[in-house]
Structures are given as structure tokens and as C-alpha cells.
Design a protein around this motif. Structure first.
Motif, PDB file in Angstrom:
ATOM      1  N   ALA A  85      22.640  27.666  28.414  1.00 18.79           N
ATOM      2  CA  ALA A  85      23.278  28.224  27.217  1.00 18.79           C
ATOM      3  C   ALA A  85      24.793  28.095  27.344  1.00 18.79           C
ATOM      4  CB  ALA A  85      22.870  29.685  27.069  1.00 18.79           C
ATOM      5  N   LEU A  86      25.516  28.666  26.389  1.00 14.76           N
ATOM      6  CA  LEU A  86      26.981  28.537  26.329  1.00 14.76           C
ATOM      7  C   LEU A  86      27.652  29.912  26.377  1.00 14.76           C
ATOM      8  CD1 LEU A  86      27.042  25.822  23.581  1.00 14.76           C
ATOM      9  CD2 LEU A  86      28.351  25.628  25.700  1.00 14.76           C
ATOM     10  N   PRO A  87      28.901  29.967  26.845  1.00 13.64           N
ATOM     11  CA  PRO A  87      29.631  31.245  26.859  1.00 13.64           C
ATOM     12  C   PRO A  87      30.231  31.573  25.491  1.00 13.64           C
ATOM     13  CG  PRO A  87      30.949  29.544  27.904  1.00 13.64           C
ATOM     14  CD  PRO A  87      29.644  28.897  27.520  1.00 13.64           C
ATOM     15  N   ALA A 106      23.689  28.193  21.883  1.00 14.03           N
ATOM     16  CA  ALA A 106      24.383  27.660  20.706  1.00 14.03           C
ATOM     17  C   ALA A 106      24.255  26.151  20.601  1.00 14.03           C
ATOM     18  CB  ALA A 106      25.859  28.049  20.759  1.00 14.03           C
ATOM     19  N   CYS A 107      23.456  25.548  21.495  1.00  6.07           N
ATOM     20  CA  CYS A 107      23.290  24.089  21.408  1.00  6.07           C
ATOM     21  C   CYS A 107      21.825  23.717  21.238  1.00  6.07           C
ATOM     22  CB  CYS A 107      23.888  23.414  22.646  1.00  6.07           C
ATOM     23  SG  CYS A 107      24.423  21.710  22.341  1.00  6.07           S
ATOM     24  N   GLY A 108      20.951  24.742  21.159  1.00  7.54           N
ATOM     25  CA  GLY A 108      19.532  24.459  20.891  1.00  7.54           C
ATOM     26  C   GLY A 108      18.731  24.070  22.116  1.00  7.54           C
ATOM     27  N   HIS A 109      19.279  24.316  23.321  1.00 10.13           N
ATOM     28  CA  HIS A 109      18.514  23.944  24.515  1.00 10.13           C
ATOM     29  C   HIS A 109      17.269  24.824  24.659  1.00 10.13           C
ATOM     30  CE1 HIS A 109      22.430  22.034  26.365  1.00 10.13           C
ATOM     31  NE2 HIS A 109      22.176  21.622  25.140  1.00 10.13           N
ATOM     32  N   ASP A 110      17.287  25.999  23.994  1.00 12.27           N
ATOM     33  CA  ASP A 110      16.071  26.822  23.927  1.00 12.27           C
ATOM     34  C   ASP A 110      14.963  26.058  23.191  1.00 12.27           C
ATOM     35  OD1 ASP A 110      17.680  26.923  21.658  1.00 12.27           O
ATOM     36  OD2 ASP A 110      17.161  28.983  21.131  1.00 12.27           O
ATOM     37  N   ALA A 140      22.514  22.961  33.354  1.00 14.78           N
ATOM     38  CA  ALA A 140      23.942  22.652  33.266  1.00 14.78           C
ATOM     39  C   ALA A 140      24.286  21.372  32.521  1.00 14.78           C
ATOM     40  CB  ALA A 140      24.507  22.593  34.679  1.00 14.78           C
ATOM     41  N   GLU A 141      23.710  21.186  31.336  1.00 16.27           N
ATOM     42  CA  GLU A 141      24.139  20.017  30.549  1.00 16.27           C
ATOM     43  C   GLU A 141      25.547  20.218  30.008  1.00 16.27           C
ATOM     44  OE1 GLU A 141      25.308  17.324  27.909  1.00 16.27           O
ATOM     45  OE2 GLU A 141      24.929  19.328  27.165  1.00 16.27           O
ATOM     46  N   GLU A 142      25.905  21.489  29.733  1.00 17.49           N
ATOM     47  CA  GLU A 142      27.182  21.772  29.054  1.00 17.49           C
ATOM     48  C   GLU A 142      28.382  21.638  29.990  1.00 17.49           C
ATOM     49  OE1 GLU A 142      27.506  22.044  25.992  1.00 17.49           O
ATOM     50  OE2 GLU A 142      25.592  22.710  25.160  1.00 17.49           O
ATOM     51  N   GLY A 143      28.865  20.421  30.152  1.00 13.16           N
ATOM     52  CA  GLY A 143      30.106  20.172  30.865  1.00 13.16           C
ATOM     53  C   GLY A 143      30.018  20.240  32.377  1.00 13.16           C
ATOM     54  N   VAL A 366      26.141  22.877  16.132  1.00 13.97           N
ATOM     55  CA  VAL A 366      26.002  23.397  17.497  1.00 13.97           C
ATOM     56  C   VAL A 366      27.362  23.859  18.027  1.00 13.97           C
ATOM     57  CG1 VAL A 366      23.942  22.050  18.100  1.00 13.97           C
ATOM     58  CG2 VAL A 366      26.188  21.036  18.433  1.00 13.97           C
ATOM     59  N   HIS A 367      27.345  24.776  18.966  1.00 14.51           N
ATOM     60  CA  HIS A 367      28.533  25.401  19.590  1.00 14.51           C
ATOM     61  C   HIS A 367      29.247  26.360  18.627  1.00 14.51           C
ATOM     62  CE1 HIS A 367      28.948  22.411  23.184  1.00 14.51           C
ATOM     63  NE2 HIS A 367      27.712  22.469  22.739  1.00 14.51           N
ATOM     64  N   ASN A 368      28.607  26.670  17.505  1.00 16.04           N
ATOM     65  CA  ASN A 368      29.155  27.650  16.568  1.00 16.04           C
ATOM     66  C   ASN A 368      28.428  28.986  16.827  1.00 16.04           C
ATOM     67  OD1 ASN A 368      29.037  29.214  13.957  1.00 16.04           O
ATOM     68  ND2 ASN A 368      30.366  27.548  13.304  1.00 16.04           N
TER      69      ASN A 368
HETATM   70 ZN   LIG Z   1      26.217  21.485  23.644  1.00 12.12          ZN
END
Ligand SMILES: [Zn+2]
Ligand SMILES: [Zn+2]
Length: 398
Positions: A85-87, A106-110, A140-143, A366-368
Motif C-alpha cells: 500500500a501507500l503512505p 491507493a494503487c489497487g494492489h489489494d 514493495a512495488e511502490e518505489g 491511483v495515488h489519490n
Molecule cells: Zn502505484
């Protein structure tokens, strides 16, 4: 008003739709950041084991790989989902909104995890393939390059896939339709920190100082010529100075200024060119003003290259199933990046987008903080995975 028609899906996947939606919402409510996906990985591993998969844990820290072998074929294929997920603090107010303040899916990885799990269940129950199926749930796909860490931990030695496939949702594309771009599909993403060193002094006496603000300003302007004058006109490149940090008083010339850049390209040669020209420009522009520049260029995610044969395979799987309208005709590369690219540097394969919907039905980007995965898409995405696995490991294939 009539409810919208369900999107296309395999009947056996549709039978378990409610369970899939509940699982997606459970993961959504309990988001975990990069390399902290312990509860999510536990959930994934428990389900895979229950359905008869051999489960390997610990690659890339929290990664999970489930393997199912059917028949005697030596063929191996890998399907990949991401779990992190994202912070971001969620603002959706939905009943299944994040229970953890400051973290959200926020990126739909769920949704990605739920779709691959639904396919896993189906493929284990029906066993209509011949070969080794590897289902990859990466951290850890996010960055944070979870894919690279799995590879560094020996993923391909343990699971020698002859092809790998990935899928991501995309808001703004019609729900349940597929965007497949052969060749360069997502950009490389690098960062660069330029530290410009001058000589600090009194703001009223610039002649005895070396002003790094002026030198850094000149670098910012000169960098605008990299894409317009150095990159061939038919190629893509992005150089953005996202941060300019210097000084904190009107009457003081600071000793240094810092620039932070993001740099994108679709081709390795362009990526090399961008790095070379940014470095040259920073050094020479600083020197003109009697300052110096230190350039710290960090290569982060490579460009994502969809291999032609595997891209054609994915397009065929979609059109054989949904007809021509299943594929978006005007699919285009995007300038975002994605660490599935690390897998595709080692193994041929293809990464596709599935439309998350437009407007109020899945259109929030995404990321919103207001984003949510569109549950209507789940059965279609899970069915795509089933069709990819069964077609790639087709029993009838020679
Ligand atoms: Zn993302
Ligand atoms: Zn993502």
C-alpha cells in the motif's frame, strides 16, 4: 435506474465473486507499506496452501510464491501481483476504508492480490493445464523495487520461468477492457540530486561571494535544452526539476543550492544520453559562475519493455475470449514506471493494463486519497489470469 450489466467473466470465477470482493475489501481495510506486508503475505500463503500450492516465503523479505505442477510438461510460467500500500490517508469513507491512518491501498494492489488469488483457486480446482505455474505475490512495488529484491534473492534460480506476465488496473480506461502496448510500455524512472557549491556571503556584497542560486538557476534553464536539443525528436524523454532548495534569508548569499530531478525515458540509449547531458550541463554551467556541481544520479526503475511475442500472445488471449472490443484500440505507452520491468529484463513477458472505469465508477486516479479499486473488474481480471495460464500451459500444445 438499472444496475449496470456485469462485466465478462468465466462462470466458475463468477460463482465465487462475493468471496473475492470480501477478500479484496479485507485487504483494503488492512493496508501494509513496502516490505511490511506480513499480514497480507500470511493471508496469501494460507490460501495458496489450502488450495494445494507449494508455498515459498521470504524472497524479497515478504514475497510469496505459490507453485502448482500439473502433468509432465517442463514448461514454467509466472504470473505476478503486488501487495503493498501507500503512505496516504484515505478519504473515501467507504465501509471497507483503511483502518490504518496514513496508509491506504491507493494503487489497487489489494485488487491485484485478490484477482490472482481467485485465479489460483480456480486453476487448482480445475487443473486444466500441463506444466509449472508460479504465482508471484511481490512486496514493495511502490518505489522500493521489491521485484529486484526477489530477483537478487534468487527468484529465477528457484522458479525458472520461461515467460512472466503482469497486470495493473488503470483508472480512466473503460472497466474490464485491456490496454496492451508491445515494446516500450512504461518509462524508466531515475532521480538526480545536483548540489551546487559556491561561496556564501553578504547579500549586499555579491562581488566577493560566488552565488550558487544564480549558478543553479542557469543549470535549470540549460536543462530545458536536453529534451528539446539533444534527444532525437521522435524519441521520448522527460527531465523535471521538482525541487530547488537554497538559502533562507533575503540578505544572505547561501553557500550551496540543491536541485532534485526526476528523469524518464523509453529507451536505454536515451536514458544514457539524459544522464550524460544532465551531468555535463550541471558541471559546465556551475563552472561558468565559478561554482562547482556534484551530481548524484540514481538509476531506479528500468523502462518496462513488453516482448513482442508475449504481447501478441496476451492480445490473442483477450480477443479469443472477448472479441476485438476486449482490447483498447488506441493503447499508448505511459510515462509512469513499474518494477515488473526488472522481471522483464530477465524473462520475456508482457504487462497489461485493465481498465478500472471512468468517472464516478472507478475513474479516480491511483495515488489519490479518494481512489478505490473497482470491484466490478475483479471477476474479469481473475478470468484473464486463468485464460493466460491455461492457454500458455495448454495441454494440447506441442
Ligand atoms: Zn502505484
Ligand atoms: Zn501500482
Amino acid at each position: 435506474m438499472n444496475a449496470p450489466l456485469p462485466l465478462p467473466a468465466l462462470d466458475e470465477i463468477r460463482e465465487h465473486e462475493n468471496e473475492m470482493v470480501a477478500l479484496r475489501r479485507q485487504i483494503h481495510a488492512n493496508p501494509e507499506l513496502a516490505y511490511e506486508e506480513h499480514a497480507t503475505a500470511d493471508l496469501v500463503a494460507e490460501r495458496l496452501q489450502r488450495w494445494g500450492y507449494e508455498v515459498h516465503r521470504g524472497l524479497g523479505g515478504t514475497g510469496v510464491v505459490g507453485t502448482l505442477r500439473v502433468g509432465n510438461s517442463p514448461r514454467h510460467v509466472g504470473l505476478r501481483a503486488d501487495m503493498d500500500a501507500l503512505p496516504i490517508a484515505e478519504t473515501s469513507n467507504k465501509p471497507w476504508a483503511s483502518k490504518v491512518f496514513g496508509k491506504m491501498h491507493a494503487c489497487g494492489h489489494d485488487g491485484h492480490t485478490a484477482m490472482l488469488l481467485a485465479a489460483a483457486r480456480h486453476l487448482a480446482a480445475t487443473r486444466r493445464f500441463d506444466g509449472h505455474l508460479h504465482l508471484v505475490f511481490q512486496p514493495a512495488e511502490e518505489g522500493q523495487a521489491g521485484a529486484k529484491r526477489m530477483l537478487d534473492d534468487g527468484f529465477l534460480k528457484l522458479f525458472p520461468c520461461e515467460a512472466m506476465f503482469g497486470m495493473h488496473n488503470m483508472p480512466g480506461l473503460p472497466e474490464g477492457r485491456f490496454s496492451i502496448v508491445p515494446g516500450p510500455a512504461l518509462a524508466s524512472s531515475d532521480t538526480c540530486l545536483i548540489t551546487v557549491r559556491g561561496k556564501g556571503g553578504h547579500g549586499a556584497m555579491p562581488h566577493v561571494a560566488v552565488d550558487p542560486v544564480v549558478a543553479a538557476s542557469s543549470i535549470v534553464m540549460a536543462l530545458q535544452t536536453v529534451v528539446s536539443r539533444n534527444v532525437p525528436p521522435l524519441e521520448m524523454g522527460v527531465v523535471t526539476v521538482g525541487a530547488f532548495l537554497a538559502g533562507d534569508a533575503p540578505n544572505v548569499i547561501p553557500g550551496e543550492a540543491k536541485l532534485r530531478l526526476t528523469v524518464r525515458a523509453y529507451k536505454p540509449a536515451v536514458r544514457d544520453l539524459l544522464q550524460q547531458r544532465i551531468t555535463e550541463i550541471a558541471n559546465t554551467q556551475a563552472a561558468v559562475y565559478g561554482a562547482s556541481a556534484e551530481v548524484e544520479y540514481q538509476r531506479r526503475y528500468p523502462m518496462l519493455y513488453n516482448h513482442p511475442q508475449q504481447s501478441a500472445f496476451c492480445q490473442r488471449v483477450v480477443t479469443d475470449w472477448l472479441g476485438a472490443e476486449g482490447l483498447l484500440a488506441n493503447a499508448e505507452p505511459v510515462t509512469g514506471s513499474e518494477d515488473f520491468a526488472f522481471f522483464l529484463e530477465q524473462v520475456p513477458g508482457c504487462y497489461v493494463f485493465i481498465g478500472n472505469g471512468v468517472g464516478s465508477e472507478g475513474g479516480c486516479m491511483v495515488h489519490n486519497p479518494g481512489y478505490d479499486f473497482n470491484d466490478r473488474v475483479l471477476p474479469t481480471g481473475a478470468s484473464y489470469w486463468v485464460r493466460i495460464a491455461e492457454t500458455y500451459l495448454d495441454r494440447q500444445a506441442t
